[in-house]
Design an enzyme around this catalytic site. Structure first.
Site, PDB file in Angstrom:
ATOM      1  NE  ARG A 197     -22.405 -33.142  27.832  1.00  0.00           N
ATOM      2  CZ  ARG A 197     -22.221 -34.306  27.325  1.00  0.00           C
ATOM      3  NH1 ARG A 197     -23.360 -35.019  26.993  1.00  0.00           N
ATOM      4  NH2 ARG A 197     -21.276 -34.839  27.271  1.00  0.00           N
ATOM      5  CE1 TYR A 253     -21.540 -30.841  35.339  1.00  0.00           C
ATOM      6  CE2 TYR A 253     -22.760 -31.377  33.599  1.00  0.00           C
ATOM      7  CZ  TYR A 253     -21.617 -31.349  34.304  1.00  0.00           C
ATOM      8  OH  TYR A 253     -20.546 -31.382  33.278  1.00  0.00           O
ATOM      9  CE  LYS A 288     -21.083 -29.446  25.739  1.00  0.00           C
ATOM     10  NZ  LYS A 288     -19.905 -29.653  24.788  1.00  0.00           N
ATOM     11  CG  HIS A 295     -18.579 -30.763  20.711  1.00  0.00           C
ATOM     12  ND1 HIS A 295     -18.574 -32.114  21.045  1.00  0.00           N
ATOM     13  CD2 HIS A 295     -18.381 -30.062  21.635  1.00  0.00           C
ATOM     14  CE1 HIS A 295     -18.167 -31.870  22.439  1.00  0.00           C
ATOM     15  NE2 HIS A 295     -18.038 -30.803  22.996  1.00  0.00           N
ATOM     16  CB  SER A 310     -16.262 -35.784  26.493  1.00  0.00           C
ATOM     17  OG  SER A 310     -17.262 -34.929  26.020  1.00  0.00           O
ATOM     18  CB  CYS A 367     -10.212 -36.318  22.925  1.00  0.00           C
ATOM     19  SG  CYS A 367     -10.925 -38.085  22.915  1.00  0.00           S
ATOM     20  CB  THR A 420      -9.825 -27.334  27.824  1.00  0.00           C
ATOM     21  OG1 THR A 420     -11.202 -27.756  27.579  1.00  0.00           O
ATOM     22  CG2 THR A 420      -9.452 -26.246  28.505  1.00  0.00           C
ATOM     23  CG  ASP A 429     -17.383 -27.393  24.482  1.00  0.00           C
ATOM     24  OD1 ASP A 429     -16.935 -28.223  24.195  1.00  0.00           O
ATOM     25  OD2 ASP A 429     -18.559 -27.112  24.804  1.00  0.00           O
ATOM     26  NE  ARG A 468     -17.594 -30.480  33.328  1.00  0.00           N
ATOM     27  CZ  ARG A 468     -17.446 -30.517  31.862  1.00  0.00           C
ATOM     28  NH1 ARG A 468     -17.182 -29.536  31.136  1.00  0.00           N
ATOM     29  NH2 ARG A 468     -17.949 -31.853  31.271  1.00  0.00           N
TER      30      ARG A 468
HETATM   31  C1  OXD Z   1     -18.843 -31.864  26.964  1.00  0.00           C
HETATM   32  C2  OXD Z   1     -18.618 -30.535  27.774  1.00  0.00           C
HETATM   33  O1  OXD Z   1     -19.281 -32.775  27.586  1.00  0.00           O
HETATM   34  O2  OXD Z   1     -17.895 -29.593  26.787  1.00  0.00           O
HETATM   35  O3  OXD Z   1     -18.417 -31.890  25.850  1.00  0.00           O
HETATM   36  O4  OXD Z   1     -18.961 -30.193  28.905  1.00  0.00           O
HETATM   37 MN    MN Z   2     -17.842 -29.951  24.773  1.00  0.00          MN
END
Ligand code: OXD
Ligand code: MN
Length: 595
Positions: free
Chosen positions: A70, A198, A207, A227, A249, A251, A254, A278, A367
């Site tokens: 991102r 991406y 997002k 989020h 992110s 942490c 998932t 997410d 990813r």
């Molecule tokens: C993030 C994602 O960057 O979920 O938070 O991709």
């Molecule tokens: Mn995320």
């Protein structure tokens, strides 16, 4: 007419006039369409087929090496008033933004197919769901959107019925980092993204729509777009309670969403169910509770670090029907990333022969994209139109020192403060040293589509008579001891902390009052096998350290000026006063000396 909705057809015509595609394809989401797209991408080299014996129907995509993440500095929220976007966003006036990005879109799809992708964020039949249409010239984006959203004819039918949708326009352009913008127009419910293929920049349902545009929409409609992961915890009596949790992110979101309880818990009958990893949309129900859906239908997860130890459920779901982006390959064409296992890869994420001198084999932000239903802990509740009732909201960050393993907010206002003050260390701290702390309120710093001051006010407004709001907690799995080692085992063992929270929700366990919130009393948290000194640190309150933290939080809030809710400032003062009145205890002295 491709659609019965004139506003949709007119927009598609306008975009085609601007971008000049060779042909237009309206996506129906069918299997036949998926096969045709795959064949096209295999022929063009956009996708490589992986080992069909070990990973049937799995593919690898290698993105442009300068397009792997991102781009927050090129992401804009374009509201008419600058103040409405707030200090938390890059801002551009819509009157400047539209011509700037439209000039890039002019003729950008020449010779390409323009795909019109109708999608629904959330179960098709849910009143909490919202729809959008993404126009894109990337077949990779279409294939990912088919996994990540409910994409195709059913979504189009809902859009035609409701006559409203978020408009998302995307072109990969030349993939030139100098000609790249991700722009959001919340007042128009539209998105324009140019120059990146991406995930977070290009899969506009995620997002851009489900957080930035949806957070704005949620404010005006009285709900929350967050989020957060959503996880169901089933106790041995067969009752399931749902927890929503926000972490910045990297942490372990998932991993927590797909947690497998430790052996003893499993034997006793505890189970964990994954609703989402997410994003969480929550709405107050008639019963006063917050009801939540996961607006996504798949996971776009970070591959490195995913292993049999950290997330066995994720590994199990990645053996078929998955798209991998920027991972490495073994000699027999299996996907590989750092942390997976001891094998040595043959090819790195850029397709070069693997050479450790070139850095990691898999890109650190590589990813996987996979349907949520493939996760062994997936629950059909993820398809429930009413959503699931949320019993607890958890905020968390990566803090090597100071912040206890878990504490509970006193009430909703305090809970909003705990979320607003969230912070995470950008680098792991060396022994005793503190890392660089970045404030990431509610883990929404890169994703809130409007001024954080207004956003916190919106959160506060949920506290109304008759509401049965969730309890709010803060966790920190990343606390380190003087030797630089983690004090808490983490991963599946985080179940023990979840258990304490759920006992608090049920009202079956007392907690210790401290100025910063309510903490587990000795013996109430299942930590018998953790050294007593570690437990002291994990559950200690370092009064002096917290005074400094409160001062840093207040300084951060200053940046929000007049939009800053007075209730949060008053809450900060209340806690600071309580800390002033509290002497350093023996326990907290020990905590600070180890920090
Ligand atoms: C993030 C994602 O960057 O979920 O938070 O991709
Ligand atoms: Mn995320």
């Amino acid at each position: 007419m491709p659609s019965q909705l004139a506003t949709l057809n007119d927009w598609v015509d306008d975009v085609a006039r601007l971008t000049q595609p060779e042909r237009i394809h309206w996506c129906d989401g069918s299997e036949q369409e998926r096969q045709a797209l795959l064949e096209l991408m295999l022929a063009s080299g956009d996708l490589l087929a992986l080992n069909p014996d070990t990973h049937p129907d799995c593919y690898l995509h290698r993105s442009s090496p300068s397009d792997v993440a991102r781009v927050e500095h090129l992401t804009f929220v374009c509201t008419s008033e600058r103040e409405d976007a707030g200090p938390n966003n890059n801002w551009m006036a819509p009157a400047d933004a539209h011509p700037k990005i439209d000039a890039l879109f002019a003729g950008s799809m020449r010779g390409r197919t323009m795909y019109v992708v109708p999608y629904c964020m959330g179960p098709i039949g849910s009143p909490i769901s919202r729809c959008g249409v993404e126009i894109t010239d990337s077949p990779y984006v279409v294939a990912n959107m088919r996994i990540m959203t409910r994409m195709g004819s059913a979504a189009l039918a809902r859009i035609e019925r409701e006559e409203r949708f978020v408009k998302g326009l995307h072109s990969i352009g030349e993939l030139d980092p100098e000609r790249r913008f991700i722009m959001h127009f919340p007042e128009e419910l539209s998105i324009k993204s140019y120059g990146s293929g991406y995930g977070g920049n290009a899969l506009l349902g995620k997002k851009c729509h489900a957080l930035r545009i949806a957070s704005h929409q949620a404010r005006s409609e009285g709900w929350l777009a967050e989020h957060m992961l959503i996880v169901g915890i089933e106790n041995p009596q067969g009752e399931t309670r749902y927890v929503a949790a926000a972490f910045p992110s990297a942490c372990g979101k998932t991993n927590l969403a797909m947690l497998i309880p430790p052996e003893g818990y499993r034997a006793a009958g505890w189970k964990v169910w994954t609703v989402g990893d997410d994003i969480c949309w929550m709405q107050p129900g008639e019963d006063g509770q917050l009801w939540a859906i996961n607006p996504e239908a798949g996971y776009f997860g970070v591959a490195p670090g995913t292993s049999q130890k950290t997330n066995p459920n994720a590994l199990a779901m990645l053996t078929r029907d998955a798209i991998f982006t920027n991972v490495a390959l073994t000699a027999d064409n299996q996907p590989w990333w750092e942390g997976l296992d001891e094998r040595v890869p043959a090819t790195d994420w850029q397709g070069r022969d693997y050479d450790p001198a070139n850095g990691p084999a898999a890109h650190p932000n590589s990813r996987f994209t996979v349907s949520a239903r493939q996760c062994p802990s997936w629950t059909p509740k993820a398809e429930e139109p009413a959503g699931v009732p949320i019993s607890a909201i958890v905020f968390g960050g990566r803090r090597a020192s100071l912040v206890p393993l878990v504490f509970e907010a006193r009430d909703w206002t305090h809970g909003v403060l705990v979320g607003a003050a969230m912070a995470s260390e950008t680098t792991a701290a060396a022994t005793g040293a503190v890392g660089v702390v970045r404030r990431d309120p509610m883990a929404m710093k890169p994703f809130c589509g409007y001024n954080f001051g207004d956003y916190w006010n919106h959160w506060l407004s949920f506290d109304q008579p008759g509401r049965k709001l969730p309890k709010v907690f803060h966790v920190n799995w990343f606390r380190k001891g003087a030797d630089g080692q983690f004090l808490w085992p983490g991963f599946g063992d985080n179940m023990r902390v979840l258990e304490w929270m759920l006992r608090r929700v049920e009202g079956s366990v007392e907690a210790a009052e401290t100025p910063i919130g309510l903490l587990p009393q000795p013996g109430d948290l299942n930590a018998d096998d953790v050294a007593p000194e570690a437990v002291d640190l994990l559950l200690g309150v370092d009064t002096d350290g917290w005074r400094e933290e409160l001062a840093a939080i207040a300084a951060y809030f200053d940046g929000y000026g007049e939009r800053m809710p007075q209730a949060l400032l008053a809450e900060c003062e209340r806690i600071s006063a309580a800390l002033e009145a509290r002497p350093q205890t023996a326990q907290s002295r020990r905590a600070s000396s180890h920090a």
